[in-house]
Scaffold this motif. Structure first.
Motif, mmCIF file in Angstrom:
data_model
loop_
_atom_site.group_PDB
_atom_site.id
_atom_site.type_symbol
_atom_site.label_atom_id
_atom_site.label_comp_id
_atom_site.label_asym_id
_atom_site.label_seq_id
_atom_site.Cartn_x
_atom_site.Cartn_y
_atom_site.Cartn_z
ATOM 1 N N ARG A 37 0.842 -1.133 0.042
ATOM 2 C CA ARG A 37 0.165 0.016 -0.227
ATOM 3 C C ARG A 37 0.906 1.428 -0.059
ATOM 4 O O ARG A 37 0.520 2.088 -0.758
ATOM 5 N N HIS A 38 1.965 1.173 0.664
ATOM 6 C CA HIS A 38 2.775 2.464 0.832
ATOM 7 C C HIS A 38 4.089 2.208 0.108
ATOM 8 O O HIS A 38 4.814 1.396 0.433
ATOM 9 N N ILE A 39 4.059 3.042 -0.867
ATOM 10 C CA ILE A 39 5.378 3.069 -1.734
ATOM 11 C C ILE A 39 6.096 4.416 -1.950
ATOM 12 O O ILE A 39 5.446 5.428 -2.086
ATOM 13 N N SER A 40 7.388 4.372 -1.407
ATOM 14 C CA SER A 40 8.291 5.767 -1.380
ATOM 15 C C SER A 40 8.717 5.913 -2.749
ATOM 16 O O SER A 40 9.557 5.452 -3.159
ATOM 17 N N HIS A 41 8.229 7.017 -3.377
ATOM 18 C CA HIS A 41 8.703 7.704 -4.785
ATOM 19 C C HIS A 41 10.036 7.994 -4.691
ATOM 20 O O HIS A 41 10.146 8.996 -3.886
ATOM 21 N N ARG A 42 10.954 7.374 -5.361
ATOM 22 C CA ARG A 42 12.399 7.585 -5.260
ATOM 23 C C ARG A 42 12.718 7.934 -3.720
ATOM 24 O O ARG A 42 13.820 8.655 -3.314
ATOM 25 N N GLY A 43 12.502 6.932 -2.930
ATOM 26 C CA GLY A 43 12.506 6.968 -1.392
ATOM 27 C C GLY A 43 11.994 7.958 -0.669
ATOM 28 O O GLY A 43 12.134 8.315 0.786
ATOM 29 N N GLY A 44 11.138 8.801 -1.173
ATOM 30 C CA GLY A 44 10.360 9.799 -0.559
ATOM 31 C C GLY A 44 10.967 11.373 -0.630
ATOM 32 O O GLY A 44 11.992 11.974 0.034
ATOM 33 N N ALA A 45 10.968 11.640 -2.227
ATOM 34 C CA ALA A 45 11.744 13.016 -2.722
ATOM 35 C C ALA A 45 11.393 14.089 -2.105
ATOM 36 O O ALA A 45 11.903 15.225 -2.037
ATOM 37 N N GLY A 46 10.133 14.192 -1.169
ATOM 38 C CA GLY A 46 9.948 15.449 -0.525
ATOM 39 C C GLY A 46 10.519 15.728 0.884
ATOM 40 O O GLY A 46 10.378 16.582 1.185
ATOM 41 N N GLU A 47 11.086 14.601 1.443
ATOM 42 C CA GLU A 47 11.541 14.515 2.822
ATOM 43 C C GLU A 47 12.912 14.394 2.814
ATOM 44 O O GLU A 47 13.743 14.692 3.791
ATOM 45 N N ASN A 48 13.754 13.722 1.471
ATOM 46 C CA ASN A 48 15.022 13.434 1.543
ATOM 47 C C ASN A 48 15.379 13.835 0.024
ATOM 48 O O ASN A 48 14.725 13.980 -0.770
ATOM 49 N N ARG A 49 16.771 13.725 -0.031
ATOM 50 C CA ARG A 49 17.328 13.825 -1.522
ATOM 51 C C ARG A 49 17.052 12.535 -1.970
ATOM 52 O O ARG A 49 17.158 11.483 -1.617
ATOM 53 N N GLU A 50 16.394 12.570 -3.158
ATOM 54 C CA GLU A 50 15.819 11.435 -3.751
ATOM 55 C C GLU A 50 16.635 10.431 -4.139
ATOM 56 O O GLU A 50 17.887 10.777 -4.731
ATOM 57 N N ASN A 51 16.221 9.115 -4.106
ATOM 58 C CA ASN A 51 17.363 8.095 -4.568
ATOM 59 C C ASN A 51 18.642 8.003 -3.734
ATOM 60 O O ASN A 51 19.375 7.675 -4.259
ATOM 61 N N THR A 52 18.490 8.408 -2.691
ATOM 62 C CA THR A 52 19.656 7.977 -1.787
ATOM 63 C C THR A 52 19.384 7.029 -0.494
ATOM 64 O O THR A 52 18.232 6.715 -0.152
ATOM 65 N N ILE A 53 20.512 6.743 -0.261
ATOM 66 C CA ILE A 53 20.268 5.532 0.934
ATOM 67 C C ILE A 53 19.755 6.247 2.156
ATOM 68 O O ILE A 53 18.772 5.654 2.595
ATOM 69 N N ALA A 54 19.934 7.370 2.388
ATOM 70 C CA ALA A 54 19.414 8.004 3.572
ATOM 71 C C ALA A 54 17.752 8.327 3.446
ATOM 72 O O ALA A 54 17.020 7.875 4.347
ATOM 73 N N ILE A 105 17.009 19.468 -3.408
ATOM 74 C CA ILE A 105 16.668 19.372 -4.658
ATOM 75 C C ILE A 105 15.305 19.689 -4.778
ATOM 76 O O ILE A 105 14.408 18.958 -4.000
ATOM 77 N N PRO A 106 14.787 20.042 -5.822
ATOM 78 C CA PRO A 106 13.413 20.466 -6.037
ATOM 79 C C PRO A 106 12.675 19.215 -6.095
ATOM 80 O O PRO A 106 13.256 18.321 -6.648
ATOM 81 N N VAL A 107 11.605 19.096 -5.738
ATOM 82 C CA VAL A 107 10.525 17.974 -5.765
ATOM 83 C C VAL A 107 9.740 18.046 -6.914
ATOM 84 O O VAL A 107 8.941 18.875 -7.156
ATOM 85 N N GLN A 108 10.235 17.079 -7.898
ATOM 86 C CA GLN A 108 9.851 17.167 -9.231
ATOM 87 C C GLN A 108 8.161 16.994 -9.478
ATOM 88 O O GLN A 108 7.639 17.848 -10.248
ATOM 89 N N PHE A 109 7.340 16.368 -8.681
ATOM 90 C CA PHE A 109 6.111 16.251 -8.833
ATOM 91 C C PHE A 109 5.482 16.939 -7.732
ATOM 92 O O PHE A 109 4.196 16.833 -7.472
ATOM 93 N N HIS A 110 6.132 18.071 -7.089
ATOM 94 C CA HIS A 110 5.282 19.007 -6.146
ATOM 95 C C HIS A 110 5.970 20.291 -6.516
ATOM 96 O O HIS A 110 6.741 20.788 -5.883
ATOM 97 N N PRO A 111 5.584 21.163 -7.572
ATOM 98 C CA PRO A 111 6.080 22.318 -8.034
ATOM 99 C C PRO A 111 6.200 23.277 -6.946
ATOM 100 O O PRO A 111 5.292 23.730 -6.343
ATOM 101 N N GLY A 112 7.395 23.803 -6.713
ATOM 102 C CA GLY A 112 7.639 24.948 -5.622
ATOM 103 C C GLY A 112 8.123 24.329 -4.519
ATOM 104 O O GLY A 112 8.717 25.199 -3.427
ATOM 105 N N ALA A 113 8.009 22.980 -4.197
ATOM 106 C CA ALA A 113 8.613 22.272 -3.173
ATOM 107 C C ALA A 113 9.943 22.013 -3.189
ATOM 108 O O ALA A 113 10.456 21.592 -4.205
ATOM 109 N N ILE A 114 10.659 22.096 -2.031
ATOM 110 C CA ILE A 114 12.088 21.539 -2.226
ATOM 111 C C ILE A 114 12.456 20.800 -0.807
ATOM 112 O O ILE A 114 12.120 21.089 0.292
#
Length: 318
Positions: A41-58, A116-125
């Motif tokens: 049910r819960h899938i983190s897109h690029r690991g959660g690009a709105g809360e961390n640098r996308e696609n990183t181990i962190a 890094i800007p959040v690609q699917f949330h314009p204006g968010a970083i």
């Protein structure tokens, strides 16, 4: 002439409509239900690009701590043939350097930007509270998360990238814990040819075929090789992005044609899960789970989705 044709055609057409209706509601009569090893049910897109640098181990570790059930990642190939986790080949957006991953050896990849800007949330970083700015190897991700299902987007049409990805999946014994593909049909078909044991994602072309079969009533009769339908909600994208009037109309038509609960329910009965991307707000989660009844949601904000699922008592850990 019609007096001879109609008595033949009408019963045939009626039989087709009736059998299509029955099999659409009860596809198990004709098809064995797919038995995938994970349901998320819960899938983190690029690991959660709105809360961390996308696609990183962190980012991945943060999402897993929150209870995410699947990580969605993107793969590229370096000049020295290392499979790395990054959405963009050109590093301008994520690292501030105008160069391509495919032209650099792994050791020469620059660090990611602080924010890094959040690609699917314009204006968010994203504002991460860690110093992980490394583009990770796929092998590192597999080693760090041996039991977490991973949704793999092969970012460009390359037999070498697909083959090396497949080798790593097999090396780490993850055929049952991965799904792969791309919106590009050529990439997805190549993935399937390389290893048909890895669950497949619908390409854009195959989504079109799926809709044609759905609206002609042929879908209940046709085998489907894919295991995951991953689609965006056009109306949600319209809310976030400024688009022209013509494109807006196309999006509304696409939304009306594709976002059909009856289609998702039929696929579910055949063991094919539907995931919606990228949903980032509570009302979007509610639409996905309560109204459309999809299997899962990809989000840039794993904290928000975890909170929503817990409050609605549908989180897998509850």
């Amino acid at each position: 002439m019609y007096q001879y044709v109609l008595p033949v055609v009408l019963p045939l057409f009626g039989g087709y409509v009736l059998s299509s209706f029955i099999l659409f509601r009860c596809p198990e009569i004709l098809h064995n239900k797919k038995k995938t090893k994970f349901r998320c049910r819960h899938i983190s897109h690029r690991g959660g690009a709105g809360e961390n640098r996308e696609n990183t181990i962190a980012a991945f570790k943060h999402a897993v701590r929150l209870g995410t059930e699947m990580l969605e990642i993107d793969l590229q190939l370096t000049a020295d043939k290392q499979v790395v986790v990054c959405h963009d080949n050109n590093l301008s957006r994520v690292a501030g350097v105008d160069c391509n991953i495919s032209d650099l050896d792994y050791k020469d990849l620059p660090p990611l930007l602080e924010k890094i800007p959040v690609q699917f949330h314009p204006g968010a970083i994203s504002h991460p509270d860690n110093n992980d700015r490394d583009i990770p190897l796929l092998s590192t991700v597999f080693e760090a998360f041996p039991d977490i299902p991973i949704n793999i987007d092969i970012k460009y049409d390359s037999d070498e990238l697909i083959e090396k990805t497949n080798e790593l999946i097999c090396k780490y014994e993850r055929e049952h814990l991965c799904a792969w593909g791309n919106v590009n049909s050529h990439i997805t078909e190549r993935c399937h040819r390389h290893n048909s044991n890895i669950p497949l994602i619908f390409s854009l072309h195959r989504c079109g075929v799926l809709l044609l079969l759905y609206y002609t009533g042929l879908l209940p009769f046709i085998p489907i090789k894919e295991s995951y339908l991953e689609v965006m909600l056009p109306k949600v994208m319209l809310r976030r992005f400024e688009v022209s009037g013509k494109l807006r109309m196309i999006c509304y038509i696409a939304d009306w044609l594709l976002i059909r609960p009856s289609l998702f329910k039929h696929l579910e009965k055949r063991g094919i899960q539907t995931y919606l991307w990228v949903l980032n707000d509570e009302d979007e989660f509610e639409l996905a789970f309560d109204e459309l009844k999809v299997a899962g949601v990809m989000t840039d904000y794993p904290t928000k989705l975890s909170k929503y699922l817990r409050q609605n008592i549908i989180f897998s850990g509850e």
